[in-house]
Design an enzyme around this catalytic site. Structure first.
Site, short mmCIF file in Angstrom:
data_model
loop_
_atom_site.label_atom_id
_atom_site.label_comp_id
_atom_site.label_asym_id
_atom_site.label_seq_id
_atom_site.Cartn_x
_atom_site.Cartn_y
_atom_site.Cartn_z
N HIS A 139 14.57 -19.84 18.61
CA HIS A 139 14.01 -18.69 19.31
C HIS A 139 13.08 -17.97 18.34
CE1 HIS A 139 14.94 -15.65 22.71
NE2 HIS A 139 13.79 -15.31 22.14
N LEU A 140 11.79 -18.15 18.53
CA LEU A 140 10.85 -17.59 17.55
C LEU A 140 10.91 -16.07 17.53
CD1 LEU A 140 7.97 -16.33 18.84
CD2 LEU A 140 7.61 -18.70 19.35
N HIS A 141 10.55 -15.51 16.41
CA HIS A 141 10.56 -14.07 16.21
C HIS A 141 9.65 -13.74 15.03
CE1 HIS A 141 13.94 -15.91 14.08
NE2 HIS A 141 13.78 -14.99 13.14
N LEU A 142 9.07 -12.57 15.09
CA LEU A 142 8.16 -12.10 14.04
C LEU A 142 8.87 -11.06 13.19
CD1 LEU A 142 5.15 -12.04 12.97
CD2 LEU A 142 4.86 -10.06 14.48
#
Length: 160
Positions: free
Chosen positions: A118-121
């Protein structure tokens, strides 16, 4: 070349493999934002404090959609991630007055992603000299404030 070893990061990444489900899907669905440390919700994304911060004010901006496919992320979500990053950076600047910021994504486990699916910045304030011997020698990070205090400060700044 200098090397900075981070054994605490390896422990976190290796322990993250034993987690079932997706924390970035489960926490917003629970609708307990203060307990989950979600400081702001957008239409497509949310801003959450990192439970294992490198510095005070370390947040992540996360899409609600469960994806690790950054190139396939829709335009509205990508735009909202960046707009929230600007807004949160401004709020953090007003609260903490840091010397700089780190902004980035770790895409894939080999790139250092603790939650690779789950991509996240990441967005975190930085100060000159904000690393010390405790982190390197004792595998201990020194945090000057509790997460609940950071949450209250940032939530107030973002909602004013």
């Amino acid at each position: 070349m200098d090397y900075l070893w981070t054994p605490w990061r390896y422990r976190y990444v290796s322990e993250a493999r034993n987690v079932t489900g997706c924390v970035f899907c489960d926490l917003p669905a629970a609708n307990r934002d203060e307990e989950s440390l979600i400081v702001l919700r957008g239409a497509n994304t949310f801003v959450i404090l990192n439970r294992y911060p490198y510095t005070s004010g370390h947040v992540m901006i996360v899409p609600f959609a469960h994806t690790a496919d950054f190139p396939g992320l829709d335009t509205a979500t990508t735009a909202e991630i960046m707009l929230l990053a600007q807004r949160v950076q401004g709020a953090l600047e007003g609260i903490y007055h840091p010397d700089g910021f780190n902004l980035g994504m770790n895409l894939g486990r080999s790139a250092g992603a603790g939650i690779a699916d789950h991509l996240h910045l990441h967005l975190l304030p930085r100060w000159s000299g904000d690393t010390n011997f405790m982190t390197t020698v004792s595998e201990t990070r020194m945090q000057p404030e509790e997460l609940s205090t950071t949450y209250a400060k940032l939530r107030k700044a973002l909602n004013s």
